[in-house]
Motif scaffolding. Structure first.
Motif, PDB file in Angstrom:
ATOM      1  N   UNK A  39      46.329  11.159  25.988  1.00  0.00           N
ATOM      2  CA  UNK A  39      47.487  10.308  25.701  1.00  0.00           C
ATOM      3  C   UNK A  39      47.085   8.837  25.749  1.00  0.00           C
ATOM      4  N   UNK A  41      47.559   6.561  23.714  1.00  0.00           N
ATOM      5  CA  UNK A  41      48.518   5.614  23.157  1.00  0.00           C
ATOM      6  C   UNK A  41      49.154   4.753  24.235  1.00  0.00           C
ATOM      7  N   UNK A  42      49.499   5.410  25.360  1.00  0.00           N
ATOM      8  CA  UNK A  42      50.115   4.648  26.442  1.00  0.00           C
ATOM      9  C   UNK A  42      49.225   3.502  26.896  1.00  0.00           C
ATOM     10  N   UNK A  45      48.764   0.673  24.397  1.00  0.00           N
ATOM     11  CA  UNK A  45      49.852  -0.290  24.413  1.00  0.00           C
ATOM     12  C   UNK A  45      49.575  -1.395  25.425  1.00  0.00           C
ATOM     13  N   UNK A  54      46.289 -12.738  26.089  1.00  0.00           N
ATOM     14  CA  UNK A  54      45.100 -13.584  26.089  1.00  0.00           C
ATOM     15  C   UNK A  54      45.164 -14.604  24.961  1.00  0.00           C
TER      16      UNK A  54
END
Lengths: 267, 254
Positions: A39, A41-42, A45, A54
């Motif tokens: 997973x 994707x978490x 993000x 930044x």
């Protein structure tokens, strides 16, 4: 709940429906493969968020806004004291690790005859190639770190850099300067020479004179009310195990907060 | 921003193209938008904070740039490497020139003439010798509330504690010593006191009568604080004169 797998998104079909370059398709395949399992994707993000933080638009710094560089450049060396003490800390850590190969905190008698600890320091200074230099580097790096930390604190005080959002970092700095002093003190005891012994004596008496918990503190830090092998052993473990971990962690937090809040510039 | 913004159906065909598999599955935005309890509060706060950031960013004294300032590589890195090597080189040079000495092995039977910690602990060591300041209370029949050595340890706690609470005592936006002569004077007396108390800790080595040294330990910081205060006050007059002159040059009195 059935064990049968639910319908997945048709990622493959989606990929085929688009015109992807080989690099893109390899990237997507790897990404999907990893994402199915971890997973990602978490976390991506979070990374994306970091990226935008930044590259955020930054406010003009105070010196930039009022074009003060021409007036304040001669203060800037004082602003290097913090990183100078960090550099000295790193040098002391490296030379200390090398010294640790040869030092043994053992047999702390105090009858004027050289003990194992004393002998191992003498071995480092007399027999070991570059050993004298190594000990000298360790000692001077420690001295310079303490001096730099003191001066750093004075700079922060006299430029009012401890004020509003930075009170917490001032408190952390107080903890760090105390830890630095304890570092120096525990290291001072390790050669088990006359100076070490009598400095240890003062330490025991100091902790014994603390009201209520004095005896407990003396037991904990010095392993008894008189100096013995236990004292040397504890000073050694404090110096090479507890303090390095604690101090390094707190230094990281200290610098991290400076990074987040920015350096308080001269006004 | 109103709520029905998010409910609008997108008709322009853009977006991710990701569709929920069924009605039960929460959408991406719904998954992020926690619905209850502390997580809901956290989410709401973060949204507010993000909006605040956005507002701040749009204010006029913020500059837009692609790069923060100086390029990190190679400029900043080369500068850091140069400074670091200079500092490390200095440490190596000093340690090659001034190697440490090794005293005799520990001997509990022989008390050395000089018992001292490393120099950076002199101030703490000096605070242990404040016995003469430990009040003899008449209410206790002339005896002291605590032993002299307890008093010394307490003095250490008091000094470190005072330094720690400085940010909570001195508030406001003044930064320069000229702007806050009092606190600059306090700092100056602190610096001088740390030196005089260090001198007190080695009083058997200092070529000065012990009683005189004890008095000077407290007098010199006070004197230096007074001088600092006076000097900064005077400087502030000058600053104010300068500022006023500029002000009246810009807006001459009618």
């Amino acid at each position: 709940m059935s064990l049968e797998r639910k319908d997945e998104h048709d990622h493959k079909g989606w990929m085929e429906s688009r015109e992807l370059t080989p690099i893109e398709s390899v990237y997507l395949t790897v990404l999907i493969w990893l994402d199915r399992r971890l997973r990602v994707v978490d976390y991506l993000e979070i990374l994306e968020d970091l990226y935008y933080k930044v590259n955020m638009q930054m406010p003009k710094s105070h010196t930039e806004q009022y074009n003060l560089d021409n007036k304040f450049w001669y203060w800037y060396p004082l602003y290097a004291l913090g990183s100078f003490s960090t550099v000295a800390y790193v040098v002391a850590a490296i030379s200390g690790a090398l010294l640790g190969f040869y030092y043994a905190p053992a047999a702390a008698a105090a009858d004027g005859s050289p003990t194992v600890a004393y002998d191992s320091v003498m071995l480092i200074m007399g027999q070991l190639n570059l050993g004298y230099f190594l000990r000298s580097v360790h000692r001077w790096a420690a001295q310079i770190m303490v001096a730099a930390v003191f001066l750093h604190m004075l700079r922060v005080y006299f430029t009012g850099a401890y004020k509003e959002p930075r009170e917490l970092n001032w408190l952390i700095g107080i903890i760090l300067i105390s830890l630095t002093l304890v570092f120096g003190y525990t290291g001072y005891l390790l050669p088990w020479s006359q100076l070490s012994f009598w400095a240890g004596q003062i330490g025991v008496e100091m902790s014994l004179s603390i009201p209520l918990i004095g005896e407990w503190v003396a037991q904990l830090m010095f392993g008894g009310f008189t100096l013995s092998q236990a004292t040397l052993q504890r000073m050694y473990i404090l110096h090479v195990f507890f303090l390095p971990f604690i101090t390094t962690a707190i230094i990281a937090v200290h610098i991290g907060i400076v990074w987040m809040q920015g350096i308080a510039e001269p006004h | 921003m109103s709520d029905n913004d998010t409910d609008d159906v997108r008709t322009d065909g853009s977006g991710t193209g990701i569709v929920s598999p069924d009605d039960e599955t929460p959408a991406w935005s719904e998954r992020k938008e926690r619905t209850q309890g502390l997580s809901r509060l956290t989410y709401e706060y973060f949204e507010r904070a993000r909006r605040e950031d956005q507002d701040l960013r749009q204010q006029s004294d913020y500059v837009e740039r692609d790069v923060l300032a100086f390029p990190a590589w190679p400029h900043e890195m080369m500068r850091n490497i140069a400074l670091t090597s200079f500092f490390v080189g200095m440490i190596l040079f000093v340690s090659a020139t001034l190697p440490p000495e090794m005293p005799n092995p520990a001997n509990s039977g022989v008390t050395p003439a000089i018992i001292l910690p490393d120099w950076y602990l002199y101030w703490s060591f000096g605070l242990l010798k404040l016995g003469p300041l430990n009040p003899e209370l008449s209410i206790l029949g002339g005896s002291k509330l605590m032993a002299d050595r307890t008093y010394g340890v307490l003095a250490n706690v008091v000094v470190v504690g005072f330094v720690a609470i400085v940010p909570f005592l001195n508030k406001g936006s003044a930064r320069r010593p000229v702007e806050q002569p009092f606190w600059a004077a306090v700092g100056m007396s602190g610096v001088i006191f740390s030196l005089t108390i260090a001198a007190l800790s080695i009083k058997n080595l200092a070529p000065i009568a012990p009683h005189l040294l004890f008095d000077l330990t407290f007098l010199v910081p006070i004197v230096s604080a007074t001088i600092t205060y006076a000097v900064l006050k005077t400087m502030r007059e000058g600053y104010m004169f300068d500022l006023n002159r500029r002000y009246y040059r810009l807006r001459p009195p009618k």
